[in-house]
Motif scaffolding. Structure first.
Motif, PDB file in Angstrom:
ATOM      1  N   ARG A   1     -10.579 -31.679  -2.505  1.00 40.18           N
ATOM      2  CA  ARG A   1     -11.713 -30.756  -2.530  1.00 40.18           C
ATOM      3  C   ARG A   1     -13.002 -31.432  -2.042  1.00 40.18           C
ATOM      4  O   ARG A   1     -13.724 -30.882  -1.202  1.00 40.18           O
ATOM      5  CB  ARG A   1     -11.908 -30.213  -3.947  1.00 40.18           C
ATOM      6  N   TYR A   2     -13.279 -32.628  -2.525  1.00 37.69           N
ATOM      7  CA  TYR A   2     -14.538 -33.293  -2.173  1.00 37.69           C
ATOM      8  C   TYR A   2     -14.595 -33.656  -0.695  1.00 37.69           C
ATOM      9  O   TYR A   2     -15.619 -33.469  -0.032  1.00 37.69           O
ATOM     10  CB  TYR A   2     -14.737 -34.553  -3.027  1.00 37.69           C
ATOM     11  N   PHE A   3     -13.506 -34.186  -0.151  1.00 34.49           N
ATOM     12  CA  PHE A   3     -13.496 -34.607   1.247  1.00 34.49           C
ATOM     13  C   PHE A   3     -13.116 -33.477   2.198  1.00 34.49           C
ATOM     14  O   PHE A   3     -13.164 -33.645   3.407  1.00 34.49           O
ATOM     15  CB  PHE A   3     -12.557 -35.799   1.430  1.00 34.49           C
TER      16      PHE A   3
ATOM     17  N   HIS B   1      -9.982 -39.204   9.814  1.00 35.57           N
ATOM     18  CA  HIS B   1     -10.177 -39.799   8.491  1.00 35.57           C
ATOM     19  C   HIS B   1      -9.666 -41.235   8.519  1.00 35.57           C
ATOM     20  O   HIS B   1      -8.533 -41.484   8.923  1.00 35.57           O
ATOM     21  CB  HIS B   1      -9.382 -38.948   7.479  1.00 35.57           C
ATOM     22  N   TRP B   2     -10.532 -42.180   8.101  1.00 40.19           N
ATOM     23  CA  TRP B   2     -10.136 -43.581   8.040  1.00 40.19           C
ATOM     24  C   TRP B   2     -10.419 -44.116   6.644  1.00 40.19           C
ATOM     25  O   TRP B   2     -11.502 -43.927   6.097  1.00 40.19           O
ATOM     26  CB  TRP B   2     -10.883 -44.426   9.058  1.00 40.19           C
TER      27      TRP B   2
ATOM     28  N   LYS C   1     -14.314 -37.816  11.181  1.00 41.71           N
ATOM     29  CA  LYS C   1     -15.238 -37.108  10.290  1.00 41.71           C
ATOM     30  C   LYS C   1     -15.722 -37.987   9.141  1.00 41.71           C
ATOM     31  O   LYS C   1     -16.843 -37.844   8.672  1.00 41.71           O
ATOM     32  CB  LYS C   1     -14.548 -35.881   9.682  1.00 41.71           C
ATOM     33  N   ARG C   2     -14.848 -38.860   8.654  1.00 36.35           N
ATOM     34  CA  ARG C   2     -15.195 -39.607   7.448  1.00 36.35           C
ATOM     35  C   ARG C   2     -14.557 -40.992   7.454  1.00 36.35           C
ATOM     36  O   ARG C   2     -13.446 -41.174   7.949  1.00 36.35           O
ATOM     37  CB  ARG C   2     -14.763 -38.832   6.206  1.00 36.35           C
TER      38      ARG C   2
ATOM     39  N   ARG D   1     -23.972 -46.303  14.880  1.00 31.12           N
ATOM     40  CA  ARG D   1     -23.120 -45.970  16.019  1.00 31.12           C
ATOM     41  C   ARG D   1     -22.378 -44.644  15.839  1.00 31.12           C
ATOM     42  O   ARG D   1     -21.996 -44.011  16.816  1.00 31.12           O
ATOM     43  CB  ARG D   1     -22.116 -47.105  16.263  1.00 31.12           C
ATOM     44  N   LEU D   2     -22.152 -44.263  14.591  1.00 26.20           N
ATOM     45  CA  LEU D   2     -21.389 -43.041  14.325  1.00 26.20           C
ATOM     46  C   LEU D   2     -22.193 -42.080  13.440  1.00 26.20           C
ATOM     47  O   LEU D   2     -21.848 -41.851  12.279  1.00 26.20           O
ATOM     48  CB  LEU D   2     -20.065 -43.398  13.640  1.00 26.20           C
ATOM     49  N   PRO D   3     -23.258 -41.499  13.979  1.00 27.89           N
ATOM     50  CA  PRO D   3     -24.082 -40.602  13.158  1.00 27.89           C
ATOM     51  C   PRO D   3     -23.360 -39.319  12.749  1.00 27.89           C
ATOM     52  O   PRO D   3     -23.808 -38.623  11.829  1.00 27.89           O
ATOM     53  CB  PRO D   3     -25.279 -40.296  14.068  1.00 27.89           C
ATOM     54  N   HIS D   4     -22.242 -39.004  13.396  1.00 29.92           N
ATOM     55  CA  HIS D   4     -21.491 -37.779  13.090  1.00 29.92           C
ATOM     56  C   HIS D   4     -20.488 -37.982  11.957  1.00 29.92           C
ATOM     57  O   HIS D   4     -19.801 -37.034  11.553  1.00 29.92           O
ATOM     58  CB  HIS D   4     -20.742 -37.311  14.343  1.00 29.92           C
ATOM     59  N   VAL D   5     -20.377 -39.201  11.436  1.00 32.46           N
ATOM     60  CA  VAL D   5     -19.363 -39.535  10.434  1.00 32.46           C
ATOM     61  C   VAL D   5     -20.012 -39.700   9.062  1.00 32.46           C
ATOM     62  O   VAL D   5     -21.119 -40.226   8.944  1.00 32.46           O
ATOM     63  CB  VAL D   5     -18.629 -40.836  10.829  1.00 32.46           C
ATOM     64  N   SER D   6     -19.314 -39.259   8.002  1.00 30.27           N
ATOM     65  CA  SER D   6     -19.776 -39.518   6.638  1.00 30.27           C
ATOM     66  C   SER D   6     -19.117 -40.803   6.134  1.00 30.27           C
ATOM     67  O   SER D   6     -17.971 -41.103   6.482  1.00 30.27           O
ATOM     68  CB  SER D   6     -19.441 -38.345   5.709  1.00 30.27           C
TER      69      SER D   6
END
Length: 539
Positions: free
Chosen positions: A200-202, A260-261, A286-287, A306-311
């Protein structure tokens, strides 16, 4: 999320059997194939006597066969016991002797290891070996009870399960202080409760492509496997041979189009130091999640810029509390390389308590011992009630005798923001010349420098007033030469003299343990054996 871990994957197979479940190198396994093969394997296991409560050891490298094996073991109502295939035979024997498995499932290059383990005195003659590799096991000393070809001939019909959510799903063996590994028992319910929150959270969905980087004997792998396959996502197994090759890992993330990593921070830090991440790289990602050790803030800044689009989410939790017990998603890129990243707040169903030696809450801002309470707590250590009672204590704030706290051995404080901050291991807080010193603070100062690629600070016993010697193991940045004298002078501008290491060793690469973390016990041994450290006279 289903109460038994294999139910989620089986449900996905019913609805989208042709969808890709697992990818490894150029091999692909669909949900239908995974469900069918694991059911057939479960039937073989049941036929040779496996049942509820039995253990099955998994001695093989990460592969499609390994994932099939895990689900087959669970479908047979057993608990899987993953063993590091790189372990020496003596350690494997200790684990087998403790957990007394009904079966060992092997594959890959473990034939010689199996021979060493099974030819020595110890394991009972009733211990069966299932060989699931594509090639025949070349051994005259290991009797194989069944092979992959055998179970593939079994009918594919539904199974009845005897297990309940409270039964063990796996036993992870961790290092024990006495030299005997400790088996941490985790139930289906422990994992399912965590995954309910994590999914749910991710926002995990069937559109995700998730990494599987940690080895199977490290519990971060549990989230990868059951989190992805429970929602219908693709699980991409990271080949062992590229684990410590930063450029190869970056290429893997790109070519697999991962969303996802999840890994230990050491690898992410290594990738940052080798500067393998491009601006706006990994467009599908994404994350990024990490867990297991501190991720240096300068490296977090590198990744976030470098990855502003990633949480980016920091997870914290020992094996004894099931994968993770707290989380913190970094809201914005830190502007200071020395800013601490909190371990955050508890995951749903968990509670973090910072207590003093009298088991009373410490005031905000003060450092105390970190305890965990909640749905993720293990049943305890396998057949070791003494160790279980020492680590899992009765909750002094509740009269219910079943309410327990787990003593993590970590130090922490609660900040003015209400978040929990990690302050290292209780056994890495040392006292020298009357000063209390947290070794992690020294490491943070080193990480803020641009001089080093990797570093670790450890303490070893010493004679004299200090009682301990602070030591630094390091890898210079970009193959340059960095002397201990330069490091001491740089550190003197940010730390008091009593916190500056007095001994140094330079490495081409810091040793890592089987989980990919820096091998600190090995480093301490290196310093104990090193008699002459150059470059320190007159410093």
């Amino acid at each position: 999320m289903n109460s038994l871990l294999h139910h989620g994957m089986a449900s996905q197979a019913d609805h989208r059997g042709d969808a890709t479940a697992v990818m490894y190198l150029k091999e692909r396994l669909t949900y239908g194939q995974l469900d069918r093969a694991s059911t057939q394997l479960a039937k073989v296991l049941k036929e040779i006597g496996c049942g509820r409560g039995d253990r099955v050891c998994l001695l093989m490298p990460k592969s499609l066969s390994a994932i099939v094996s895990i689900f087959g073991i669970l479908k047979a109502d057993c608990a899987y016991v993953p063993i590091d295939p790189q372990s020496p035979a003596s350690r494997v024997r200790k684990i087998i002797d403790q957990c007394e498995p009904r079966v060992i499932l092997g594959a890959g290059s473990v034939g010689t290891l199996l021979e060493e383990v099974l030819s020595a005195d110890g394991p009972p003659n009733t211990l069966a070996v299932g060989w699931l590799g594509p090639d025949k096991l070349q051994s005259d000393r290991v009797k194989v009870a069944f092979t992959q070809a055998d179970y593939e001939n079994y009918p594919y019909t539904p199974l009845e399960y005897a297990n309940t959510a409270g039964d063990p799903a796996y036993i992870m063996f961790t290092s024990g202080s006495t030299g005997v590994p400790k088996g941490v028992v985790i139930t289906h319910a422990n994992v399912s409760r965590y995954l309910q929150w994590a999914v749910r959270y991710f926002g995990l969905t069937s559109a995700d492509k998730m990494s599987s980087h940690p080895p199977l004997h490290f519990d971060l792998s549990v989230m990868d496997i059951f989190g992805s396959l429970g929602v219908g996502a693709e699980l991409h197994l990271v080949p062992y041979e590229i684990n410590l090759l930063p450029h190869k890992v970056a290429d893997f993330i790109r070519s697999s189009e991962l969303t996802h990593w999840f890994s230990v921070p050491s690898l992410l830090n290594y990738m940052a130091k080798f500067d393998v991440v491009k601006e706006q790289d990994f467009q599908m990602l994404k994350r990024i999640l990490w867990c297991g050790e501190v991720f240096p803030t300068p490296s977090i800044i590198y990744w976030m810029k470098r990855l502003p689009h990633v949480s980016f989410t920091n997870l914290y939790g020992p094996t004894e509390a099931t994968i993770a017990s707290s989380y913190y998603t970094v809201p914005t890129c830190p502007d200071n390389g020395t800013s601490p990243i909190p371990i955050g707040k508890p995951c749903e169903g968990e509670e973090l308590l910072v207590l003093n030696e009298a088991l009373l809450p410490v005031p905000t801002g003060e450092i105390g011992n970190l305890y965990i309470r909640g749905a993720g707590l293990s049943l305890g250590y396998w057949r070791d009630q003494e160790k279980t009672n020492a680590a899992f204590i009765r909750n002094p704030f509740n009269s219910d005798p079943s309410d327990r706290l787990y003593k993590t051995g970590d130090l922490a404080r609660i900040g003015d923001d209400g978040l929990v901050y990690f302050h290292g291991r209780a056994d890495t807080q040392i006292k020298s010349r009357g000063y209390r010193i947290e070794l992690g603070e020294i490491e943070s100062a080193f990480h803020a420098m641009s001089l080093l690629q990797e570093c670790a600070v450890v303490a070893i016993e010493a004679e004299g007033f200090e009682g301990v010697t602070i030591c630094c193991a390091y890898v210079p940045a970009d193959g340059s030469e960095v002397s201990p004298l330069v490091l001491r002078k740089s550190l003197a501008s940010v730390l008091p003299r009593y916190m500056i290491p007095s001994r140094y060793l330079v490495f081409e690469k810091l040793p890592k343990n089987a989980s990919g973390k820096i091998d600190r016990p090995k480093l301490r041994d290196e310093f104990r054996q090193e008699k002459h450290i150059s470059g320190l006279s007159g410093v």
